[in-house]
Write a protein that holds these residues in place. Structure first.
Motif, PDB file in Angstrom:
ATOM      1  N   THR A 166      25.552  56.751  59.104  1.00 57.64           N
ATOM      2  CA  THR A 166      26.693  57.579  59.479  1.00 57.64           C
ATOM      3  C   THR A 166      27.054  58.497  58.317  1.00 57.64           C
ATOM      4  N   PRO A 167      27.175  59.801  58.536  1.00 57.48           N
ATOM      5  CA  PRO A 167      27.489  60.714  57.433  1.00 57.48           C
ATOM      6  C   PRO A 167      28.812  60.361  56.756  1.00 57.48           C
ATOM      7  N   VAL A 168      28.841  60.522  55.428  1.00 56.50           N
ATOM      8  CA  VAL A 168      30.055  60.277  54.655  1.00 56.50           C
ATOM      9  C   VAL A 168      30.330  61.491  53.774  1.00 56.50           C
ATOM     10  N   ARG A 169      31.595  61.765  53.575  1.00 56.45           N
ATOM     11  CA  ARG A 169      32.000  62.858  52.688  1.00 56.45           C
ATOM     12  C   ARG A 169      32.030  62.338  51.257  1.00 56.45           C
ATOM     13  N   ILE A 170      31.371  63.058  50.329  1.00 56.25           N
ATOM     14  CA  ILE A 170      31.305  62.599  48.944  1.00 56.25           C
ATOM     15  C   ILE A 170      32.016  63.541  47.982  1.00 56.25           C
ATOM     16  N   SER A 171      32.606  64.619  48.487  1.00 54.01           N
ATOM     17  CA  SER A 171      33.375  65.525  47.634  1.00 54.01           C
ATOM     18  C   SER A 171      34.810  65.572  48.117  1.00 54.01           C
ATOM     19  N   GLY A 172      35.665  66.202  47.319  1.00 52.96           N
ATOM     20  CA  GLY A 172      36.993  66.525  47.800  1.00 52.96           C
ATOM     21  C   GLY A 172      36.930  67.708  48.743  1.00 52.96           C
ATOM     22  N   PHE A 173      38.092  68.119  49.254  1.00 55.37           N
ATOM     23  CA  PHE A 173      38.158  69.300  50.104  1.00 55.37           C
ATOM     24  C   PHE A 173      38.442  70.523  49.239  1.00 55.37           C
ATOM     25  N   LEU A 174      37.636  71.551  49.400  1.00 52.49           N
ATOM     26  CA  LEU A 174      37.757  72.777  48.622  1.00 52.49           C
ATOM     27  C   LEU A 174      38.244  73.866  49.563  1.00 52.49           C
ATOM     28  N   VAL A 175      39.521  74.199  49.474  1.00 56.92           N
ATOM     29  CA  VAL A 175      40.168  75.064  50.453  1.00 56.92           C
ATOM     30  C   VAL A 175      39.733  76.512  50.247  1.00 56.92           C
ATOM     31  N   GLN A 176      39.405  77.174  51.346  1.00 56.00           N
ATOM     32  CA  GLN A 176      39.070  78.596  51.363  1.00 56.00           C
ATOM     33  C   GLN A 176      37.941  78.946  50.391  1.00 56.00           C
ATOM     34  N   SER A 177      36.990  78.069  50.244  1.00 54.67           N
ATOM     35  CA  SER A 177      35.900  78.322  49.302  1.00 54.67           C
ATOM     36  C   SER A 177      34.730  79.037  49.950  1.00 54.67           C
ATOM     37  N   GLU A 178      34.882  79.451  51.199  1.00 51.92           N
ATOM     38  CA  GLU A 178      33.850  80.191  51.913  1.00 51.92           C
ATOM     39  C   GLU A 178      32.531  79.426  51.833  1.00 51.92           C
ATOM     40  N   ASP A 179      31.441  80.100  51.457  1.00 50.76           N
ATOM     41  CA  ASP A 179      30.154  79.399  51.431  1.00 50.76           C
ATOM     42  C   ASP A 179      29.612  79.283  50.014  1.00 50.76           C
ATOM     43  N   GLY A 214      15.347  54.461  41.810  1.00 50.00           N
ATOM     44  CA  GLY A 214      16.039  54.447  43.088  1.00 50.00           C
ATOM     45  C   GLY A 214      17.411  55.076  43.077  1.00 50.00           C
ATOM     46  N   ALA A 215      17.880  55.538  41.924  1.00 48.10           N
ATOM     47  CA  ALA A 215      19.192  56.182  41.865  1.00 48.10           C
ATOM     48  C   ALA A 215      19.155  57.521  42.593  1.00 48.10           C
ATOM     49  N   VAL A 216      20.208  57.798  43.358  1.00 53.38           N
ATOM     50  CA  VAL A 216      20.344  59.048  44.100  1.00 53.38           C
ATOM     51  C   VAL A 216      21.399  59.897  43.400  1.00 53.38           C
ATOM     52  N   TYR A 217      21.069  61.154  43.152  1.00 53.42           N
ATOM     53  CA  TYR A 217      21.978  62.062  42.459  1.00 53.42           C
ATOM     54  C   TYR A 217      22.272  63.260  43.356  1.00 53.42           C
ATOM     55  N   VAL A 218      23.548  63.635  43.430  1.00 55.19           N
ATOM     56  CA  VAL A 218      23.956  64.817  44.184  1.00 55.19           C
ATOM     57  C   VAL A 218      24.812  65.680  43.268  1.00 55.19           C
ATOM     58  N   VAL A 219      24.447  66.947  43.134  1.00 53.78           N
ATOM     59  CA  VAL A 219      25.200  67.875  42.299  1.00 53.78           C
ATOM     60  C   VAL A 219      25.606  69.064  43.156  1.00 53.78           C
ATOM     61  N   TRP A 220      26.797  69.616  42.894  1.00 54.57           N
ATOM     62  CA  TRP A 220      27.240  70.788  43.650  1.00 54.57           C
ATOM     63  C   TRP A 220      28.152  71.654  42.798  1.00 54.57           C
ATOM     64  N   PHE A 221      28.369  72.869  43.292  1.00 59.59           N
ATOM     65  CA  PHE A 221      29.198  73.860  42.611  1.00 59.59           C
ATOM     66  C   PHE A 221      30.603  73.850  43.197  1.00 59.59           C
ATOM     67  N   GLY A 272      22.931  55.030  48.460  1.00 59.78           N
ATOM     68  CA  GLY A 272      23.933  55.865  49.102  1.00 59.78           C
ATOM     69  C   GLY A 272      25.046  55.105  49.787  1.00 59.78           C
ATOM     70  N   MET A 273      25.036  53.775  49.714  1.00 59.33           N
ATOM     71  CA  MET A 273      26.134  53.025  50.323  1.00 59.33           C
ATOM     72  C   MET A 273      27.430  53.222  49.543  1.00 59.33           C
ATOM     73  N   ASN A 274      27.312  53.374  48.226  1.00 58.66           N
ATOM     74  CA  ASN A 274      28.471  53.628  47.372  1.00 58.66           C
ATOM     75  C   ASN A 274      28.086  54.672  46.332  1.00 58.66           C
ATOM     76  N   PHE A 275      29.061  55.473  45.925  1.00 60.18           N
ATOM     77  CA  PHE A 275      28.842  56.484  44.903  1.00 60.18           C
ATOM     78  C   PHE A 275      29.806  56.273  43.746  1.00 60.18           C
TER      79      PHE A 275
END
Length: 647
Positions: free
Chosen positions: A215-228, A240-247, A269-272
């Motif tokens: 089941t998809p899970v949200r891993i970031s906060g909400f970024l208001v009006q950030s367009e794309d 086996g470590a999973v890494y996710v990076v974003w701007f 990915g069960m916990n971050f």
């Protein structure tokens, strides 16, 4: 990669992409690439946003997803003997569980990954452009597919993102990674809500080879009006470590600057773990600095430079050197530190790499991967900006090299016969690499023989001078053996320079195809410099490597011996960037990594090994080579004979 005669491979039809009527040019953009190792040879796969069906009356008239495969190290790209320009509609059932059923008009922004036993995975988004003010069910979802025959056929994965009952939601910029020796698959994407709560990054995982996903899970906060601008990338470590990076753009967070952040999961990915700040971007926000949504500027820079490229050290020597948690992130940024005498700042986008040696807990200072002060003759920085470098991609080879590809406008100067009135516009693809874990990079070098001009007109007095081409939003890079395979959008086949065969009226012809140009190109880059302990870059650690190491041994607190070959770095200490000497501590690491001789790197010299094991896999015996224990005595004898302290 794409066929200039379009999906039907027949000249003179509406799907052509050859710059001539009736079809003119079609846009191919946003390429991704991966390498599956099958029978000890790489199967290269690439997917890209494909505009070749524009004007044909096809349901995918906006964008579809093209797919290409090479089994000969990138020399040719075919699937089942043909070019595939519409992987979704031609090869897949539509995403299940949507209220509209079937495919929407647009499929684009794909990502691809290679897993165990040569399995392939592809993902993209399925979309219909709508008025953002409409408060109706969103027409957007992601599609997922997997292949067990290297892309000859595909199966749709049961993965439906539920539409919102009352507002517009978009699912964009997916990124997928797979365990090359197992069935684990990991996926991230951006969810963009029209209005509150805002834009966010989501995650899902599969442990059965993509048959089912969590089941998809949200891993970031909400970024208001950030367009794309919020774009993520997922990577996987050998442990086996999973890494996710974003701007995260500054205007929509509590942080006063733009930044990149990372989250890590050590349980699939069960916990971050909590967010870690990778790097803050000083200066104006990326969107402002690179002229997004700003008209009438003389500098060309694409808006979307924000997608990070992330790689984990998974080379053949990672475990014996204790580098399972070494991470590398590449990004582009315009710090706006060069004042313009006429007011404001001179545009100056650059490419940086930032490194973590502890699984993302802490990060070193960013390092530029190219010359930060190029001043080519005839390049006027005041109206056109300092030479720009952008859209990087990063990967780690089996042999231990950290490679970075990027677009570079340094070769476009005022007075160029093809672009006499502009500079810093036309780009070429450049490449660089590091043999010491990202501490230093060799001087960047060009890997294509022509450039791309992303402008409709090159005359500043022309009414279309300020119109620019719809640019790609990311490029791709994969690695195998000691070889890197970058992939990018090229404009070389568009009407215009530098092709000397273009007609005299090419400038007028170019104005008619502004947003519909671009082809997908790739090149093979083989790195011959050794990365310790594989000092001869043949994907093993054997007596030849020991001989080179021995020549560099100088003892503790001494510089490497003067007999050390030029360009060789044998300092392997876990201290970031070594401790400046080659001593017994380095030898102990070399000893741990000693494998004996193998058949060589996968794909080395443009061929594939037909041996029974891949380079770097532990043999059952060392044959005539000395054992690791014997190496110590050999090194001690060498030091005594040459007056070198054995410390």
């Amino acid at each position: 990669m794409n066929d200039p005669q379009g999906p039907d491979q027949t000249a003179g039809t509406l799907d052509d992409d050859d710059g001539t009527p009736p079809a003119d040019d079609k846009a191919m953009r946003d390429p991704a690439i991966a390498a599956a190792i099958v029978n000890n040879c790489p199967v290269l796969v690439s997917a890209f946003s494909d505009h070749s069906l524009r004007g044909t009356g096809s349901p995918s008239e906006l964008f579809s997803v093209g797919f290409a495969r090479s089994t000969n190290l990138g020399a040719s790209w075919l699937v089942n003997g043909i070019h595939t320009h519409n992987i979704a509609r031609q090869n897949l059932d539509p995403p299940p569980g949507t209220p509209w059923g079937g495919w929407l008009p647009e499929q684009k922004h794909p990502s691809v990954a290679a897993g165990g036993n040569g399995r392939l995975y592809a993902v993209g988004y399925d979309f219909r452009e709508m008025n953002q003010s409409q408060s109706i069910t969103s027409l957007a979802t992601l599609w997922l597919a997997r292949s067990s025959d290297q892309g000859s056929s595909w199966t749709t994965v049961e993965f439906a993102l539920p539409p919102h009952p009352s507002k517009r939601i978009m699912y964009r910029y997916p990124s997928i990674i797979a365990d090359p020796s197992d069935l684990d698959v990991y996926l991230t994407w951006t969810r963009q809500d029209n209005g509150l709560p805002g834009t966010s990054v989501w995650f899902a995982a599969s442990s059965d080879g993509g048959v089912t996903f969590s089941t998809p899970v949200r891993i970031s906060g909400f970024l208001v009006q950030s367009e794309d601008l919020v774009v993520s990338t997922v990577a996987l470590g050998l442990d086996g470590a999973v890494y996710v990076v974003w701007f995260e753009p500054k205007a929509y967070t509590e942080i006063p600057t733009d930044r990149y952040v990372l989250r890590r999961s050590t349980d699939g990915g069960m916990n971050f773990d909590p967010e870690v700040e990778v790097v803050r971007i000083q200066g104006l926000s990326t969107s402002e600095a690179l002229f997004c949504n700003v008209s009438r500027v003389s500098v060309f820079d694409p808006c979307h430079l924000v997608r990070p490229s992330l790689a984990v050290d998974t080379s053949l020597r990672t475990t014996c050197l204790g580098r399972e948690q070494w991470l590398y992130m590449a990004y582009a940024h315009d710090a706006r530190t060069l004042p313009n005498p006429g007011g404001g700042f001179i545009a100056d986008a650059n490419v940086y790499v930032v490194v973590s040696r502890d699984g993302g807990d802490t990060w070193e200072q960013p390092r530029a991967v190219h010359d930060l002060n190029p001043r080519p003759l005839g390049h006027d920085p005041e109206p056109f900006g300092s030479p720009s470098q952008y859209l990087p991609a990063i990967a780690v080879s089996d042999a231990g090299h950290v490679g970075v590809s990027f677009l570079n406008a340094v070769d476009d100067v005022l007075g160029d016969p093809d672009t006499p009135a502009i500079a810093n516009q036309a780009y070429k693809v450049y490449f660089t690499y590091s043999v010491d874990g990202g501490c230093t990079f060799v001087p960047e070098f060009v890997v294509e023989d022509t450039y791309s001009l992303p402008r409709v007109a090159d005359d500043p007095n022309h009414p279309h001078y300020f119109d620019v081409v719809g640019m790609t939003e990311y490029v791709g890079l994969t690695a195998y053996g000691r070889t890197f395979q970058p992939v990018w959008m090229s404009l070389r086949n568009w009407v215009g320079p530098p092709d000397p065969q273009r007609p005299d009226n090419w400038r007028q012809l170019r104005e008619t195809t502004t947003d519909y140009v671009g082809d997908i190109y790739t090149v093979r880059v083989e790195v011959l410099d050794g990365a310790a302990p594989d000092l001869d870059s043949d994907c093993d650690v054997d007596i030849q490597d020991f001989t080179i190491f021995q020549l560099c041994f100088g003892g503790s607190n001494n510089p490497p011996a003067p007999t050390c070959p030029a360009g060789v770095d044998a300092d392997m200490d876990p201290v970031p960037c070594g401790d400046g000497d080659v001593d017994l501590a380095d030898f102990l690491l070399f000893q741990q990594c000693f494998t004996g001789s193998f058949t060589g790197c996968i794909g080395a010299g443009g061929t594939c090994s037909d041996g029974s094991s891949e380079g770097g896999m532990a043999p059952e015996f060392f044959g005539p080579e000395p054992s690791p224990e014997q190496l110590r005595q050999m090194l001690e004898d060498w030091c005594r004979a040459n007056g070198i302290p054995f410390t």
